[in-house]
Design an enzyme around this catalytic site. Sequence first.
Site, PDB file in Angstrom:
ATOM      1  N   VAL A 279       0.901  -1.148   0.000  1.00 40.42           N
ATOM      2  CA  VAL A 279       0.000   0.000   0.000  1.00 40.42           C
ATOM      3  C   VAL A 279       0.943   1.201   0.000  1.00 40.42           C
ATOM      4  O   VAL A 279       1.520   1.544   1.027  1.00 40.42           O
ATOM      5  CB  VAL A 279      -0.950  -0.017   1.217  1.00 40.42           C
ATOM      6  CG1 VAL A 279      -1.805   1.239   1.249  1.00 40.42           C
ATOM      7  CG2 VAL A 279      -1.832  -1.265   1.190  1.00 40.42           C
ATOM      8  N   PRO A 280       1.153   1.805  -1.175  1.00 38.92           N
ATOM      9  CA  PRO A 280       2.326   2.657  -1.403  1.00 38.92           C
ATOM     10  C   PRO A 280       2.253   4.087  -0.849  1.00 38.92           C
ATOM     11  O   PRO A 280       2.255   5.071  -1.597  1.00 38.92           O
ATOM     12  CB  PRO A 280       2.438   2.662  -2.923  1.00 38.92           C
ATOM     13  CG  PRO A 280       1.031   2.537  -3.388  1.00 38.92           C
ATOM     14  CD  PRO A 280       0.375   1.615  -2.392  1.00 38.92           C
ATOM     15  N   CYS A 281       2.253   4.218   0.455  1.00 43.80           N
ATOM     16  CA  CYS A 281       2.259   5.559   1.043  1.00 43.80           C
ATOM     17  C   CYS A 281       3.562   6.288   0.757  1.00 43.80           C
ATOM     18  O   CYS A 281       3.620   7.518   0.849  1.00 43.80           O
ATOM     19  CB  CYS A 281       1.965   5.505   2.536  1.00 43.80           C
ATOM     20  SG  CYS A 281       3.098   4.506   3.488  1.00 43.80           S
ATOM     21  N   HIS A 282       4.604   5.555   0.357  1.00 47.87           N
ATOM     22  CA  HIS A 282       5.867   6.212   0.000  1.00 47.87           C
ATOM     23  C   HIS A 282       5.717   7.077  -1.252  1.00 47.87           C
ATOM     24  O   HIS A 282       6.551   7.939  -1.512  1.00 47.87           O
ATOM     25  CB  HIS A 282       6.991   5.175  -0.193  1.00 47.87           C
ATOM     26  CG  HIS A 282       6.746   4.193  -1.285  1.00 47.87           C
ATOM     27  ND1 HIS A 282       5.963   3.067  -1.106  1.00 47.87           N
ATOM     28  CD2 HIS A 282       7.173   4.161  -2.575  1.00 47.87           C
ATOM     29  CE1 HIS A 282       5.930   2.384  -2.239  1.00 47.87           C
ATOM     30  NE2 HIS A 282       6.653   3.022  -3.140  1.00 47.87           N
ATOM     31  N   ARG A 283       4.648   6.889  -1.997  1.00 46.33           N
ATOM     32  CA  ARG A 283       4.425   7.663  -3.221  1.00 46.33           C
ATOM     33  C   ARG A 283       3.720   8.996  -2.956  1.00 46.33           C
ATOM     34  O   ARG A 283       3.395   9.723  -3.891  1.00 46.33           O
ATOM     35  CB  ARG A 283       3.619   6.832  -4.223  1.00 46.33           C
ATOM     36  CG  ARG A 283       4.365   5.595  -4.678  1.00 46.33           C
ATOM     37  CD  ARG A 283       3.560   4.756  -5.644  1.00 46.33           C
ATOM     38  NE  ARG A 283       4.247   3.485  -5.893  1.00 46.33           N
ATOM     39  CZ  ARG A 283       3.629   2.379  -6.259  1.00 46.33           C
ATOM     40  NH1 ARG A 283       2.312   2.364  -6.464  1.00 46.33           N
ATOM     41  NH2 ARG A 283       4.328   1.261  -6.449  1.00 46.33           N
TER      42      ARG A 283
END
Length: 158
Positions: A120-124
Site C-alpha cells: 500500500v504505497p504511502c511512500h508515493r
Amino acid sequence: METAYINSPLGITKIVGDEDGIAVISVSDVGTNEVSTAIPEVLKEAVSQLREYFDKKRTGFDFKLNPKGTEFQQKVWKSLLEIPYGKTISYMDQTKKLGDIKAIRAVASANGKNPLWIVVPCHRVIGTNGSLTGYAGGLSRKKWLLEHENPTTQQSLF
C-alpha cells in the site's frame, strides 16, 4: 497469524498474515530480527512478490490484503492503491481525491499508520512542494523506494 522475516535492501522485512490475507508488512534495521528459515504457506506468495519487487521484476501486488484499521484509515489506504508505480502525488492531491481538503492532517496521519509497507504505497505521497515529507519507515527508505520505482525522474501523477 503467521509471521516471517526476510532480508530486503532496506532492512529486515516482517510479514504477518493468515488465510484471510496479509495484515502487516513492516521493515526494521538489519539485525533486529532473525531471517526466517521456513516461510509459512499463507505468506509464501507475499514473500515471493516482495522479492520480485526488489529485483525489479514486479510493479504491483496481487496477494490478498487484510489490514486492520478504522473505516477512514481503510478508505485512505485504498486510495493509495490507485497511485501507479513510479508516480507520486501530494498529500493535498490525495486529500482532494478523498473529497475533503480540510482532512489533510487526518489523511497524512492515516498514511502514517499504513500497516502494509510498500504494497500500500504511502511512500508515493510527497509534499506539495515535492519534498519527501513524513514516512514511518524513515525518509532515507522513502527516497530509496521512489528511486527504485523511477530511477531517472520523479513524475507527479497530477
